[in-house]
Write an enzyme that holds these catalytic residues in place. Structure first.
Site, PDB file in Angstrom:
ATOM      1  N   CYS B  80      46.086  47.060  38.469  1.00 37.06           N
ATOM      2  CA  CYS B  80      46.643  48.214  37.752  1.00 37.06           C
ATOM      3  C   CYS B  80      47.925  48.695  38.437  1.00 37.06           C
ATOM      4  O   CYS B  80      48.911  47.970  38.459  1.00 37.06           O
ATOM      5  CB  CYS B  80      45.599  49.314  37.612  1.00 37.06           C
ATOM      6  SG  CYS B  80      46.058  50.562  36.398  1.00 37.06           S
ATOM      7  N   HIS B 194      41.407  46.451  34.781  1.00 45.60           N
ATOM      8  CA  HIS B 194      40.517  46.768  35.896  1.00 45.60           C
ATOM      9  C   HIS B 194      39.328  45.814  35.918  1.00 45.60           C
ATOM     10  O   HIS B 194      38.329  46.063  35.240  1.00 45.60           O
ATOM     11  CB  HIS B 194      40.010  48.209  35.766  1.00 45.60           C
ATOM     12  CG  HIS B 194      41.051  49.225  36.072  1.00 45.60           C
ATOM     13  ND1 HIS B 194      41.310  49.665  37.350  1.00 45.60           N
ATOM     14  CD2 HIS B 194      41.929  49.868  35.277  1.00 45.60           C
ATOM     15  CE1 HIS B 194      42.287  50.547  37.324  1.00 45.60           C
ATOM     16  NE2 HIS B 194      42.691  50.690  36.075  1.00 45.60           N
ATOM     17  N   GLU B 196      37.175  45.492  38.150  1.00 45.23           N
ATOM     18  CA  GLU B 196      36.008  46.157  38.757  1.00 45.23           C
ATOM     19  C   GLU B 196      35.257  47.021  37.767  1.00 45.23           C
ATOM     20  O   GLU B 196      34.164  47.485  38.041  1.00 45.23           O
ATOM     21  CB  GLU B 196      36.450  46.973  39.981  1.00 45.23           C
ATOM     22  CG  GLU B 196      37.171  48.299  39.686  1.00 45.23           C
ATOM     23  CD  GLU B 196      38.653  48.156  39.326  1.00 45.23           C
ATOM     24  OE1 GLU B 196      39.107  47.037  39.034  1.00 45.23           O
ATOM     25  OE2 GLU B 196      39.341  49.200  39.348  1.00 45.23           O
TER      26      GLU B 196
END
Lengths: 273, 215
Positions: B80, B194, B196
């Protein structure tokens, strides 16, 4: 290369536009998962951690987590509970409830959530929105506007579980929140909450027209067709729902669920503008 | 050892959670002296470009990062804002970026978005391999192998990378128009999305980065 690569038609993705479909999880002062009707009567649903684990396996887009008692109790957010829930969630989580000071936001973000939801703090103006957006970026700052009617039938932002009305009219509040630097706005229609009757489309449209920010429809979703209305007719950028994802059906028992991807595509995404 | 750079700009815990779920050994570096035994770096981050750069500087990360990435050629993944910081500059701010990739960061062109699409771009988007990057071998095989028809990731951003050589943007997604979802060059990789927070899709592609041995 072991796989065939997806090559979209130029300029368009192969499967079209997607819109976030977000389960709203409400927790009470004991940290239990509950579901309300019109911000009043509550039903006990279960353990929020268990729900998050199920939502992981269903690959939900995002989660909204709200402690619905924190603000009314004048209590700190339940940090250890938030951290526990966030550590289980492999999707973005937004937390709201009891956030009125910057250091509370800092502690909440440290718990591992991507976004904070500010709502009750609006009673003190929009300063906290700006402070939070400066420090963590607009994308981390969601504002939730619970909207209900006063005795004359006029729609207004009502904080603290619907009990405290803001004096300013809705459009003024939306403009102020937008200018203060929020990243998105959740419009939560109090009199649709838990009813399964569909979103308040006029309300959603009013807010979506008054801001350039993404608007999330909340309160009243009872079927996938309601999602389409919120996006097609009201111009919302995302949809949230509670009852629909924690009950088997209207008037039936608890079942944590989420529509399968192919169903979302065929009944929702495929019809989007 | 995988080292996650913590410069006070974003949710480090989510990245650590996902690394833990992958069974990977990782630790957090809070300043430039803590990169020590790193064999692989992750630069996460959200927020303002200038804030990110000034925090990297304030915590003494700039010099050690340049050394470890450009001289020692450690594999690094920017996520990001972290992916944007590897560019030369950003329309979001005044400060120069890390400049590791010939690219600038630009705002979403809202005139090309249409009334139904808003900024920030917030949500899931299907993400694909950029065909010319595949034919030219610019898309690392580890990434190519993970990108199936179902690949989708979570995005939240108002700016995106614009590479001098468009084929450096090896993966693409769409929000009004096609934009750079991932860049790859030498030992440097950047994801605009993202991983994650992208369920099994994110887990798989983060694993791909951990397995990546740049040529």
């Amino acid at each position: 290369m072991t796989q065939q690569h997806l090559v979209p038609t130029p300029g368009r993705p192969a499967q079209g536009r997607r819109v976030r479909v977000i389960p709203t999880l409400l927790i009470d002062r004991q940290g239990r998962l509950v579901k309300t009707v019109k911000f009043g009567k509550r039903a006990y649903i279960g353990d929020p951690i268990n729900a998050v684990r199920i939502f992981n396996t269903k690959q939900v887009d995002e989660l909204i987590l709200i402690d619905i008692d924190a603000s009314a109790d004048g209590r700190e957010p339940p940090y250890s509970r938030i951290a526990e829930i966030a550590s289980e969630a492999f999707m973005p989580v937004a937390y709201g409830g009891g956030l009125i000071f910057e250091d509370q936001i800092a502690r909440t973000i440290d718990c591992g959530v991507e976004k904070v939801i500010l709502s009750g703090a609006l009673a003190q103006g929009s300063e906290l929105i700006g402070t939070a957006a400066q420090r963590w970026g607009s994308q981390a700052v969601t504002v939730c506007l619970p909207v209900g009617r006063n005795w004359r039938g006029r729609q207004q932002v009502r904080l603290k579980r619907g009990r405290k009305a803001l004096k300013d009219d809705l459009n003024t509040v939306v403009t102020r929140v937008t200018e203060a630097g929020a990243g998105e706005i959740i419009v939560y229609a109090i009199d649709r909450d838990g009813t399964w009757d569909g979103y308040d489309i006029d309300l959603c449209a009013r807010v979506a027209t008054a801001t350039t920010l993404p608007v999330v429809a909340c309160g009243g979703a009872g079927q996938l067709a309601h999602f389409r209305e919120a996006v097609e007719e009201a111009g919302c950028a995302a949809v949230a729902a509670g009852s629909l994802f924690v009950y088997q059906a209207r008037g039936k028992g608890v079942l944590i669920s989420y529509p399968a991807q192919d169903r979302l595509h065929s009944e929702f995404f495929a019809h989007l503008p | 050892m995988i080292v996650v750079v913590d410069y006070g700009a974003g949710n480090i815990r989510s990245v650590m959670n996902m690394l833990k779920a992958l069974g990977a050994k990782a630790r957090i570096a809070k300043d430039g002296t803590e990169l020590g035994d790193a064999t692989r770096l992750i630069l996460p981050g959200v927020g303002h470009f200038d804030h990110g750069m000034s925090q990297l500087e304030a915590r003494g990360f700039l010099e050690p990062l340049h050394t470890r990435v450009l001289n020692d050629r450690l594999p690094i993944l920017g996520i990001c804002l972290g992916a944007q910081l590897i560019a030369r500059r950003s329309e979001e701010g005044e400060r120069p970026g890390l400049g590791w990739v010939a690219a600038d960061v630009v705002a979403f062109d809202s005139s090309r978005l249409g009334p139904e699409l808003r900024v920030p771009h917030m949500g899931w988007a299907e993400t694909w391999a950029h065909a010319p990057a595949v034919t030219q071998g610019k898309l690392p095989d580890v990434l190519a192998d993970t990108l199936g028809l179902e690949a989708r990731f979570y995005y939240v951003h108002s700016f995106h990378l614009l590479c001098d050589d468009p084929d450096t943007a090896v993966m693409r997604a769409h929000h009004g128009y096609e934009f750079a979802a991932a860049v790859a060059l030498d030992n440097i990789m950047g994801f605009q999305f993202h991983p994650e927070k992208s369920h099994v899709h994110g887990k798989t592609i983060l694993k791909a980065f951990l397995d990546w041995e740049p040529a």
